[in-house]
Write a protein that holds these residues in place. Structure first.
Motif, short mmCIF file in Angstrom:
data_model
loop_
_atom_site.label_atom_id
_atom_site.label_comp_id
_atom_site.label_asym_id
_atom_site.label_seq_id
_atom_site.Cartn_x
_atom_site.Cartn_y
_atom_site.Cartn_z
N GLY A 250 42.11 35.38 44.29
CA GLY A 250 41.47 36.02 45.43
C GLY A 250 40.40 36.99 44.96
O GLY A 250 40.61 37.74 44.00
N TYR A 251 39.24 36.96 45.64
CA TYR A 251 38.15 37.86 45.24
C TYR A 251 37.50 38.50 46.47
O TYR A 251 36.28 38.60 46.58
N PHE B 241 39.50 46.56 43.55
CA PHE B 241 40.72 47.28 43.19
C PHE B 241 41.57 46.59 42.12
O PHE B 241 42.64 47.09 41.78
N HIS B 242 41.07 45.48 41.60
CA HIS B 242 41.81 44.80 40.53
C HIS B 242 40.92 44.56 39.30
O HIS B 242 41.21 45.10 38.23
N THR B 243 39.90 43.75 39.43
CA THR B 243 39.12 43.36 38.24
C THR B 243 38.53 44.56 37.48
O THR B 243 38.56 44.55 36.24
N PRO B 244 38.00 45.61 38.14
CA PRO B 244 37.48 46.74 37.35
C PRO B 244 38.57 47.44 36.55
O PRO B 244 38.29 48.00 35.47
N PHE B 245 39.80 47.42 37.04
CA PHE B 245 40.88 48.12 36.36
C PHE B 245 41.53 47.25 35.30
O PHE B 245 42.10 47.77 34.33
N ILE B 246 41.45 45.94 35.46
CA ILE B 246 41.83 45.04 34.36
C ILE B 246 40.88 45.25 33.19
O ILE B 246 41.30 45.33 32.03
#
Length: 358
Positions: free
Chosen positions: A22-23, A30-35
């Motif tokens: 999901g993107y 709230f997910h990819t930048p923190f990964i």
């Protein structure tokens, strides 16, 4: 052998390869930048069928592959996935990932109900994979700062905590078994309060209902929680009242604590900043938003601790690598869902509801 070891011939390596399913707003902000900012984990792919979203992934993360389905991503090879699709799809996708032998991070709500959460947890146990909930707001600057004050005993015996999160965004409200504000912002607030004060014994809830294009749903709530410790907490939120606020108040035998925070991490990432760019400066509230501690000694500003949502992902990778517990274990997510289940029952019945044992 679990998926992490199997992918690398049984040898431990530094980075866990994770795919994001999901993107939308969640996956992108709230997910990819923190990964990217987390230790021991690498973004290995994104699942989306949208042409627009595919273009966004290419612009945001050049070279990261995009897949049309979770099956395609599994076939290409990842060690873990984050499920950040619309809430009603979380259980089905999580079960699919678990069946494929992947470790799983599930965005809030972890499941539509505690019963469905238990089914997910049982499947993960049988498969021998790590299952964690993305309750990232345990790593908020304001929650971390209050946790520090409480752990130092600066408020004495804790009596009660008030937590308010208003976000005017009525267009995001939808109706469904996994939708509504209780399962949305309520997941965050209740999880934070249990993390700070311990398990909840009973709930008294009031819910505000609105009609949307998809049906009737909850657009605001007030929860009165009695914790097994004897402390009391109050959580409230709204999305349809033209209000924007984040407030934490705590009262104890030695004084009081007031935080009017800016939700600094969300504001930063939505403005286009990334935590990996300047990790040492990330997630601090500015001085004007530092909380105020009032005791017999007077009033003082308490410096903001650092908010670090990326640490949830770092802890997820570490749990898989070292065999330790998930950063937010499924059992803790289920405990939060039990409170939310009881809150719905309380609001409909107009009475206090006891919370069962997880």
């Amino acid at each position: 052998m679990n998926a992490f070891c199997r992918s690398f011939g049984g040898h431990k390596v530094s980075d866990l390869r994770i795919g994001v399913v999901g993107y939308g707003t969640g996956g992108r902000n709230f997910h990819t930048p923190f990964i990217e900012a987390a230790q021991g984990i690498t973004l290995a792919g994104v699942v989306t069928r949208s042409t627009e979203r595919t273009a966004e992934v290419a612009a945001d993360w050049p070279g990261v592959p995009v897949f049309g389905s979770l099956d395609d991503m599994v076939a290409a090879g990842v060690d873990a996935v984050t499920i950040t699709t619309p809430p009603g799809t979380h259980p089905e996708l999580a079960f699919q990932a678990i069946a494929a032998g992947l470790h799983v991070m599930v965005d809030k709500p972890f499941a539509p109900s505690a019963a469905e959460g238990r089914e997910l947890a049982a499947a993960a146990d049988r498969a021998g994979v790590v299952l964690s909930a993305y309750h990232n707001r345990r790593w908020d600057a304001d929650a971390r700062t209050l946790a520090g004050v409480l752990s130092e005993g600066r408020l004495g015996k804790l009596w009660r905590v008030y937590s308010r999160m208003d976000q005017h965004n009525p267009g995001s409200l939808t109706a469904g078994a996994a939708d509504g504000l209780l399962l949305d912002l309520g997941s965050h607030l209740v999880d934070q309060l249990i993390w700070l004060l311990g398990p909840v014994r009973s709930v008294n809830a009031h819910v505000d209902w609105v009609e949307t294009d998809s049906g009737c749903t909850d657009a605001g709530f007030t929860l009165d929680l009695v914790h097994t410790s004897g402390a009391r907490s109050y959580a409230e939120a709204s999305k349809a009242n033209h209000a924007e606020a984040r407030e934490l108040r705590a009262y104890g035998s030695k004084g009081s604590y007031l935080s009017l925070a800016s939700d600094v991490q969300a504001a930063a990432v939505l403005s286009g900043l990334r935590p990996a760019a300047k990790p040492e400066d990330w997630g601090y509230e500015d001085r004007g938003h530092w909380p105020i501690l009032s005791t017999a000694s007077g009033r003082q500003r308490i410096p903001s601790l650092q908010g670090r949502w990326q640490d949830l992902y770092g802890a997820f990778a570490k749990a898989i690598r070292d065999g330790g517990p998930a950063p937010v274990p499924a059992g803790e997510a289920i405990r939060t869902l039990q409170v939310l289940d009881a809150a719905r029952e309380s609001a409909l019945a107009g009475s206090t509801v006891e919370v069962g044992v997880p």
